[in-house]
Design an enzyme around this catalytic site. Structure first.
Site, PDB file in Angstrom:
ATOM      1  N   ARG A  91       0.504  50.393  23.916  1.00 17.59           N
ATOM      2  CA  ARG A  91      -0.955  50.296  23.842  1.00 17.59           C
ATOM      3  C   ARG A  91      -1.487  50.084  25.246  1.00 17.59           C
ATOM      4  O   ARG A  91      -0.891  49.342  26.032  1.00 17.59           O
ATOM      5  CB  ARG A  91      -1.399  49.096  22.996  1.00 17.59           C
ATOM      6  CG  ARG A  91      -0.984  49.126  21.564  1.00 17.59           C
ATOM      7  CD  ARG A  91      -1.712  50.145  20.744  1.00 17.59           C
ATOM      8  NE  ARG A  91      -3.158  49.997  20.771  1.00 17.59           N
ATOM      9  CZ  ARG A  91      -4.007  50.911  20.294  1.00 17.59           C
ATOM     10  NH1 ARG A  91      -3.556  52.037  19.791  1.00 17.59           N
ATOM     11  NH2 ARG A  91      -5.301  50.701  20.336  1.00 17.59           N
ATOM     12  N   HIS A 109       8.527  50.778  32.622  1.00 19.48           N
ATOM     13  CA  HIS A 109       8.065  52.152  32.436  1.00 19.48           C
ATOM     14  C   HIS A 109       9.233  53.101  32.714  1.00 19.48           C
ATOM     15  O   HIS A 109       9.926  52.953  33.725  1.00 19.48           O
ATOM     16  CB  HIS A 109       6.898  52.444  33.392  1.00 19.48           C
ATOM     17  CG  HIS A 109       6.393  53.845  33.251  1.00 19.48           C
ATOM     18  ND1 HIS A 109       5.587  54.239  32.195  1.00 19.48           N
ATOM     19  CD2 HIS A 109       6.615  54.954  33.983  1.00 19.48           C
ATOM     20  CE1 HIS A 109       5.338  55.536  32.305  1.00 19.48           C
ATOM     21  NE2 HIS A 109       5.950  55.993  33.379  1.00 19.48           N
TER      22      HIS A 109
HETATM   23  C1  GRF Z   1      11.619  52.540  26.696  1.00 15.29           C
HETATM   24  O1  GRF Z   1      12.063  53.695  27.347  1.00 15.29           O
HETATM   25  C2  GRF Z   1      10.401  51.997  27.382  1.00 15.29           C
HETATM   26  O2  GRF Z   1      10.476  52.055  28.764  1.00 15.29           O
HETATM   27  C3  GRF Z   1       9.371  52.971  26.848  1.00 15.29           C
HETATM   28  O3  GRF Z   1       9.687  53.123  25.488  1.00 15.29           O
HETATM   29  C4  GRF Z   1      11.066  52.884  25.313  1.00 15.29           C
HETATM   30  C5  GRF Z   1      11.144  51.733  24.362  1.00 15.29           C
HETATM   31  O4  GRF Z   1      12.416  51.423  24.016  1.00 15.29           O
HETATM   32  N1  GRF Z   1       8.043  52.577  27.120  1.00 15.29           N
HETATM   33  P1  GRF Z   1      12.721  50.057  23.276  1.00 15.29           P
HETATM   34  O5  GRF Z   1      11.657  49.845  22.209  1.00 15.29           O
HETATM   35  O6  GRF Z   1      12.729  48.961  24.288  1.00 15.29           O
HETATM   36  O7  GRF Z   1      14.067  50.272  22.656  1.00 15.29           O
END
Ligand code: GRF
Length: 214
Positions: A91, A109
């Site tokens: 979000r 990120h």
């Molecule tokens: C990760 O790659 C994070 O950087 C991105 O979404 C993915 C989430 O993975 N924003 P998780 O929910 O931590 O397994």
């Protein structure tokens, strides 16, 4: 002792790596709650399994960002949170929320920022033909996916990669740099000046994880 909240939207694998590191390495921190913006987030079950209290602040129950962020702030205040970790939290937060938690709000990120802010980073990296991709842990500022960089991890892009093989390679290193960087915040090592972060007592090469290549 710092009180930490982790915000998630999905599977919560970064959250789990953080909870485990906090426990196994005996950080001076307590994970007060894992908060998801979706009741269906699979990470909620993972957090329960790890014995962490979970909460849902559903964005769908709010007409706009302001009202959702106000509800989130109310919960974080009630928990007495010092540090907020966005671990796969999908979000966009309002400027008001971001300034309220300035210096105490951290995001992971999946790209080597400032390349590829926003969504679909892995497909975009492949389309751009970059040879190196990765992930960044940074403090959150009002501009999306900007903000002082705490740590980065780089992985090679390999022949035959598609978005999902590349995402898996990146996710594995995310699990290593997120706990590291959050620990620096817990230990009050991070100073920000002119948009750049300095991490006191941590050599520059510890802030970069580089896997592969030759
Ligand atoms: C990760 O790659 C994070 O950087 C991105 O979404 C993915 C989430 O993975 N924003 P998780 O929910 O931590 O397994």
């Amino acid at each position: 002792m710092k009180t930490v909240a982790i915000l998630i939207s999905g599977q919560g694998s970064n959250m789990a790596s953080l909870v485990r590191a906090c426990r196994d390495e005996h950080w001076p921190a307590r994970i007060a709650a894992v908060i998801a913006n979706r009741a269906e987030a699979a990470g909620l079950e993972v957090a329960r399994g790890l014995g962490v209290p979970v909460e849902v602040v559903a964005h769908t129950a709010h007409a706009g960002r302001e009202s959702f962020d106000a509800a989130l702030t109310e919960r974080l205040d009630a928990l007495g949170v010092d540090l907020v970790v966005l671990a796969g939290f999908m979000r966009i937060l309002t400027e008001g929320f971001v300034s309220r938690f300035a210096g105490r709000l951290v995001n992971i990120h999946p790209s080597l920022l400032p390349a590829f802010p926003g969504l679909d980073t892995h497909a975009r990296a492949l389309a751009a033909g970059v040879r190196m991709h990765g992930a960044t842990v940074h403090l959150v500022t009002p501009a999306l996916d900007h903000g002082p960089i705490l740590a980065q991890a780089a992985v090679p892009v390999l022949d035959g990669d598609d978005a999902s093989t590349l995402a898996a390679r990146v996710l594995a290193v995310e699990h290593r740099i997120l706990p590291k960087a959050v620990r620096w915040l817990v230990e009050d090592r991070v100073r920000v000046s002119e948009g750049r972060a300095e991490v006191v007592g941590v050599p520059a090469d510890e802030r970069l994880l580089w896997e592969g290549g030759r």
